[in-house]
Design a protein around this motif. Structure first.
Motif, PDB file in Angstrom:
ATOM      1  N   GLY A 237       0.847  -1.315   0.109  1.00 21.41           N
ATOM      2  CA  GLY A 237       0.021   0.103   0.062  1.00 21.41           C
ATOM      3  C   GLY A 237       0.735   1.231  -0.101  1.00 21.41           C
ATOM      4  N   ILE A 238       2.019   1.042  -0.086  1.00 18.52           N
ATOM      5  CA  ILE A 238       2.919   2.429  -0.198  1.00 18.52           C
ATOM      6  C   ILE A 238       3.564   2.444  -1.369  1.00 18.52           C
ATOM      7  CG2 ILE A 238       5.052   3.595   1.007  1.00 18.52           C
ATOM      8  CD1 ILE A 238       2.786   3.401   2.913  1.00 18.52           C
ATOM      9  N   TYR A 239       3.366   3.660  -1.896  1.00 19.73           N
ATOM     10  CA  TYR A 239       3.909   4.113  -3.267  1.00 19.73           C
ATOM     11  C   TYR A 239       5.130   4.497  -3.255  1.00 19.73           C
ATOM     12  CZ  TYR A 239      -0.743   2.967  -4.909  1.00 19.73           C
ATOM     13  OH  TYR A 239      -2.098   2.281  -4.870  1.00 19.73           O
TER      14      TYR A 239
ATOM     15  N   CYS B  30       4.894   7.282  -0.484  1.00 21.70           N
ATOM     16  CA  CYS B  30       3.861   8.151  -0.657  1.00 21.70           C
ATOM     17  C   CYS B  30       2.725   7.366  -0.410  1.00 21.70           C
ATOM     18  CB  CYS B  30       3.580   8.760  -2.127  1.00 21.70           C
ATOM     19  SG  CYS B  30       4.790   9.676  -2.554  1.00 21.70           S
ATOM     20  N   LYS B  31       1.450   7.930   0.098  1.00 25.05           N
ATOM     21  CA  LYS B  31       0.240   7.420  -0.077  1.00 25.05           C
ATOM     22  C   LYS B  31      -0.786   7.965  -1.098  1.00 25.05           C
ATOM     23  CE  LYS B  31       0.592   6.404   5.064  1.00 25.05           C
ATOM     24  NZ  LYS B  31      -0.220   6.552   6.341  1.00 25.05           N
ATOM     25  N   ALA B  32      -1.746   6.900  -1.324  1.00 25.40           N
ATOM     26  CA  ALA B  32      -2.661   7.365  -2.335  1.00 25.40           C
ATOM     27  C   ALA B  32      -3.995   8.044  -1.952  1.00 25.40           C
ATOM     28  CB  ALA B  32      -2.907   6.164  -3.357  1.00 25.40           C
ATOM     29  N   ARG B  33      -4.434   9.032  -2.177  1.00 28.99           N
ATOM     30  CA  ARG B  33      -5.764   9.575  -1.735  1.00 28.99           C
ATOM     31  C   ARG B  33      -6.833   8.705  -2.001  1.00 28.99           C
ATOM     32  NH1 ARG B  33      -6.952  15.532  -3.477  1.00 28.99           N
ATOM     33  NH2 ARG B  33      -8.781  15.094  -1.995  1.00 28.99           N
ATOM     34  N   GLY B  34      -7.945   8.692  -1.005  1.00 31.81           N
ATOM     35  CA  GLY B  34      -9.162   7.782  -1.216  1.00 31.81           C
ATOM     36  C   GLY B  34      -9.933   8.124  -2.346  1.00 31.81           C
ATOM     37  N   LEU B  35      -9.728   9.243  -2.950  1.00 27.16           N
ATOM     38  CA  LEU B  35     -10.407   9.513  -4.277  1.00 27.16           C
ATOM     39  C   LEU B  35     -10.225   8.364  -5.457  1.00 27.16           C
ATOM     40  CD1 LEU B  35      -8.557  10.926  -6.681  1.00 27.16           C
ATOM     41  CD2 LEU B  35      -8.625  12.693  -4.933  1.00 27.16           C
ATOM     42  N   PHE B  36      -8.946   7.732  -5.522  1.00 26.75           N
ATOM     43  CA  PHE B  36      -8.661   7.067  -6.426  1.00 26.75           C
ATOM     44  C   PHE B  36      -9.348   5.748  -6.292  1.00 26.75           C
ATOM     45  CE2 PHE B  36      -4.702   9.316  -6.193  1.00 26.75           C
ATOM     46  CZ  PHE B  36      -4.791   9.626  -7.285  1.00 26.75           C
ATOM     47  N   ARG B  37      -9.844   5.356  -5.170  1.00 27.88           N
ATOM     48  CA  ARG B  37     -10.771   4.018  -4.919  1.00 27.88           C
ATOM     49  C   ARG B  37     -12.112   4.569  -5.407  1.00 27.88           C
ATOM     50  NH1 ARG B  37      -7.751   3.854  -0.224  1.00 27.88           N
ATOM     51  NH2 ARG B  37      -9.339   4.942   1.114  1.00 27.88           N
ATOM     52  N   GLU B  38     -12.617   5.540  -5.407  1.00 28.85           N
ATOM     53  CA  GLU B  38     -14.069   6.044  -5.845  1.00 28.85           C
ATOM     54  C   GLU B  38     -13.907   6.303  -7.432  1.00 28.85           C
ATOM     55  OE1 GLU B  38     -14.630   9.812  -3.930  1.00 28.85           O
ATOM     56  OE2 GLU B  38     -14.541   9.120  -2.009  1.00 28.85           O
ATOM     57  N   GLN B  39     -12.588   6.572  -7.738  1.00 28.85           N
ATOM     58  CA  GLN B  39     -12.591   6.702  -9.588  1.00 28.85           C
ATOM     59  C   GLN B  39     -12.337   5.263 -10.129  1.00 28.85           C
ATOM     60  OE1 GLN B  39      -9.813   9.734  -9.958  1.00 28.85           O
ATOM     61  NE2 GLN B  39     -11.054  11.348  -9.076  1.00 28.85           N
ATOM     62  N   ASP B  40     -11.857   4.407  -9.291  1.00 27.76           N
ATOM     63  CA  ASP B  40     -11.705   2.893  -9.695  1.00 27.76           C
ATOM     64  C   ASP B  40     -10.355   3.390 -10.672  1.00 27.76           C
ATOM     65  OD1 ASP B  40     -12.035   0.278  -9.731  1.00 27.76           O
ATOM     66  OD2 ASP B  40     -13.232   0.260 -11.575  1.00 27.76           O
ATOM     67  N   VAL B  41      -9.639   3.920 -10.364  1.00 30.70           N
ATOM     68  CA  VAL B  41      -8.095   4.233 -11.097  1.00 30.70           C
ATOM     69  C   VAL B  41      -7.011   4.069  -9.972  1.00 30.70           C
ATOM     70  CG1 VAL B  41      -7.052   5.524 -12.568  1.00 30.70           C
ATOM     71  CG2 VAL B  41      -9.442   5.573 -12.774  1.00 30.70           C
TER      72      VAL B  41
ATOM     73  N   VAL C 203       2.410  14.771  -7.114  1.00 28.18           N
ATOM     74  CA  VAL C 203       2.450  14.314  -5.610  1.00 28.18           C
ATOM     75  C   VAL C 203       2.572  15.569  -4.673  1.00 28.18           C
ATOM     76  CG1 VAL C 203       4.347  13.414  -3.729  1.00 28.18           C
ATOM     77  CG2 VAL C 203       3.986  12.189  -6.171  1.00 28.18           C
ATOM     78  N   ARG C 204       2.046  15.604  -3.646  1.00 31.00           N
ATOM     79  CA  ARG C 204       1.948  16.801  -2.602  1.00 31.00           C
ATOM     80  C   ARG C 204       2.860  16.408  -1.593  1.00 31.00           C
ATOM     81  NH1 ARG C 204      -1.005  17.469   1.884  1.00 31.00           N
ATOM     82  NH2 ARG C 204      -2.629  15.889   1.190  1.00 31.00           N
ATOM     83  N   ILE C 205       3.637  17.155  -1.059  1.00 30.46           N
ATOM     84  CA  ILE C 205       4.702  16.719   0.242  1.00 30.46           C
ATOM     85  C   ILE C 205       4.072  17.718   1.350  1.00 30.46           C
ATOM     86  CG2 ILE C 205       6.934  16.789   1.076  1.00 30.46           C
ATOM     87  CD1 ILE C 205       6.649  15.086  -1.351  1.00 30.46           C
ATOM     88  N   ALA C 206       3.688  16.969   2.201  1.00 28.91           N
ATOM     89  CA  ALA C 206       2.973  17.554   3.462  1.00 28.91           C
ATOM     90  C   ALA C 206       4.280  18.366   4.210  1.00 28.91           C
ATOM     91  CB  ALA C 206       2.528  16.596   4.588  1.00 28.91           C
TER      92      ALA C 206
ATOM     93  N   VAL D  66      -3.193  11.110 -11.282  1.00 27.85           N
ATOM     94  CA  VAL D  66      -2.527  10.020 -11.913  1.00 27.85           C
ATOM     95  C   VAL D  66      -2.664  10.543 -13.372  1.00 27.85           C
ATOM     96  CG1 VAL D  66      -2.528   7.676 -12.999  1.00 27.85           C
ATOM     97  CG2 VAL D  66      -2.756   7.967 -10.424  1.00 27.85           C
ATOM     98  N   TYR D  67      -1.693  10.904 -14.164  1.00 26.59           N
ATOM     99  CA  TYR D  67      -1.665  11.463 -15.497  1.00 26.59           C
ATOM    100  C   TYR D  67      -2.039  10.204 -16.477  1.00 26.59           C
ATOM    101  CZ  TYR D  67       0.562  15.656 -13.697  1.00 26.59           C
ATOM    102  OH  TYR D  67       0.942  16.804 -13.278  1.00 26.59           O
ATOM    103  N   PRO D  68      -2.798  10.570 -17.658  1.00 25.24           N
ATOM    104  CA  PRO D  68      -2.941   9.501 -18.391  1.00 25.24           C
ATOM    105  C   PRO D  68      -1.980   8.676 -18.857  1.00 25.24           C
ATOM    106  CG  PRO D  68      -3.827  11.786 -19.130  1.00 25.24           C
ATOM    107  CD  PRO D  68      -2.939  11.858 -18.115  1.00 25.24           C
ATOM    108  N   ARG D  69      -2.284   7.528 -19.179  1.00 31.06           N
ATOM    109  CA  ARG D  69      -1.279   6.230 -19.443  1.00 31.06           C
ATOM    110  C   ARG D  69      -1.186   6.015 -21.058  1.00 31.06           C
ATOM    111  NH1 ARG D  69      -4.264   2.575 -14.982  1.00 31.06           N
ATOM    112  NH2 ARG D  69      -3.265   3.347 -13.106  1.00 31.06           N
ATOM    113  N   SER D  70       0.058   5.824 -21.572  1.00 33.16           N
ATOM    114  CA  SER D  70       0.189   5.350 -22.937  1.00 33.16           C
ATOM    115  C   SER D  70      -0.065   3.861 -23.064  1.00 33.16           C
ATOM    116  CB  SER D  70       1.632   5.820 -23.294  1.00 33.16           C
ATOM    117  OG  SER D  70       2.591   5.226 -22.587  1.00 33.16           O
TER     118      SER D  70
END
Length: 292
Positions: A12-14, A25-36, A46-49, A60-64
Motif C-alpha cells: 500500500g505504499i507507493y 507516498c500514500k494514495a488519496r482515497g479518491l482513487f478508490r472512488e474513481q476506480d483508477v 505528488v503533494r509533500i506535507a 495520476v496522469y493519462p497512461r500510454s
C-alpha cells in the motif's frame, strides 16, 4: 506539487522517483472512488506535507499503455530476454510475449543470451527469423561490452520492461546496465534446468530522471486471457499481415481456408513454421477462453 514516477508498490505504499530521490507516498482515497488505482510506471502528481515530509499522490496522469500481468503502466519498450541454452530457448513463450506486446502496441526487441553455450549457426538462424519479421535482435555471450553499450543507448529516455523466463540472466543484465542496482541473481537448477525466481516484486529501477528499467518477476507461463475479447489474432503476427492481402478471402484466419497466402508461405519456407505452429496453438487457447 511535484511530478514523479511510481517505481515500486509494497503493502500500500507507493515509492515515487521524484527529483532524484525515491519518496514513500500514500494514495488519496479518491482513487478508490474513481476506480483508477495507481500502479508502477504511472506518472503522478505528488503533494509533500510540510509538517512531516510525507508524500501524497494527488493525480495520476493519462497512461500510454497498461499491462495487467504484472500491473504496470507507460511501458515504451519490451526487452524479451531469452537464453539459447540453460534453460533451453522456449519459442512458444517468446512468441506469446511478442503477441502480447503487439496487442498492447508496445515496441519489442529480443536479446538472446548464453550464446556461448550453443552453435553459432543456431543463434544466427534464430536471429535471422525474428529480424525478418521486423524485430531487432541482439545476441550476448554474457561477456561482451558492445551489447551493453548498445542497450544503454536504446533504453535512454524510455521505460523498458525486461521480460523472460527465470534463469536467462535478466538480473545479471540489469546489474551490468546499471552499476549499483545489485539485483539478486541465482543459478539455474541442475535438477529442473529452470532458473529460480530472484525478482519478487515489480519494480522500476531508475537509470536517470527519464529512463527506467522494469524488472518483472520471472515466469515460465503466460495466459492469453488478454485475448479473450474480440481481438484479431493474425494482426499480432506482423509477418502475416504483410501478405494476408493475397489470401483469397478477406479476413482469412489462416486456418482451413483455401488459397491462404500465409499457409502457402509456410509451405514454401518463406515464413517460419515455428511461428505458424505457435499461432495455431494461440488461436486454440483463445477460442477455449472465449467459450468459457
Amino acid at each position: 506539487m511535484h511530478d514523479g514516477t511510481i517505481v515500486k508498490l509494497v503493502r500500500g505504499i507507493y515509492y515515487v522517483y521524484l527529483d532524484g530521490e525515491i519518496i514513500p507516498c500514500k494514495a488519496r482515497g479518491l482513487f478508490r472512488e474513481q476506480d483508477v488505482a495507481p500502479v508502477v510506471g504511472d506518472k503522478v502528481q505528488v503533494r509533500i506535507a510540510e509538517e512531516d515530509g510525507s508524500g501524497y499522490i494527488e493525480k495520476v496522469y493519462p497512461r500510454s499503455s497498461y499491462l495487467i500481468r504484472p500491473y504496470v503502466a507507460n511501458i515504451d519498450l519490451a526487452l524479451m530476454v531469452f537464453s539459447i541454452k540453460s534453460p533451453d530457448l522456449n519459442l512458444y513463450l517468446l512468441d506469446k510475449n511478442l503477441v502480447m506486446s503487439e496487442y498492447l502496441e508496445v515496441q519489442s526487441m529480443i536479446l538472446l543470451t548464453k550464446t556461448d553455450l550453443s552453435e553459432a549457426v543456431r543463434t544466427q538462424e534464430l536471429k535471422d527469423i525474428y529480424e525478418s519479421i521486423g524485430y531487432r535482435v541482439l545476441v550476448s555471450d554474457g561477456q561482451d561490452t558492445q551489447v551493453i553499450r548498445e542497450l544503454q543507448e536504446i533504453l535512454s529516455g524510455k521505460i523498458t520492461a525486461v521480460a523472460g523466463p527465470s534463469g536467462v540472466g535478466k538480473s545479471t543484465l540489469i546489474n551490468r546496465l546499471i552499476p549499483g542496482a545489485n539485483l539478486e541473481t541465482s543459478a539455474v537448477s541442475q535438477k529442473t534446468t529452470r532458473g529460480r525466481h530472484t525478482t519478487r516484486h515489480t519494480e522500476l529501477i531508475p537509470i536517470d530522471q527519464d529512463s527506467y528499467i522494469l524488472d518483472t518477476p520471472g515466469f515460465s507461463a503466460l495466459d492469453l486471457d488478454f485475448l479473450a475479447e474480440d481481438v484479431d489474432l493474425p494482426q499480432s503476427f506482423p509477418e502475416f499481415t504483410r501478405i494476408a492481402e493475397h489470401c483469397r478471402f478477406r479476413g482469412c484466419m489462416h486456418l482451413n481456408e483455401p488459397d491462404c497466402a500465409v499457409k502457402g508461405a509456410v509451405t514454401k519456407g518463406s515464413l517460419p513454421r515455428s511461428r505458424y505452429e505457435n499461432y495455431l496453438i494461440f488461436y486454440e487457447e483463445m477460442r477455449k477462453s472465449r467459450r468459457y
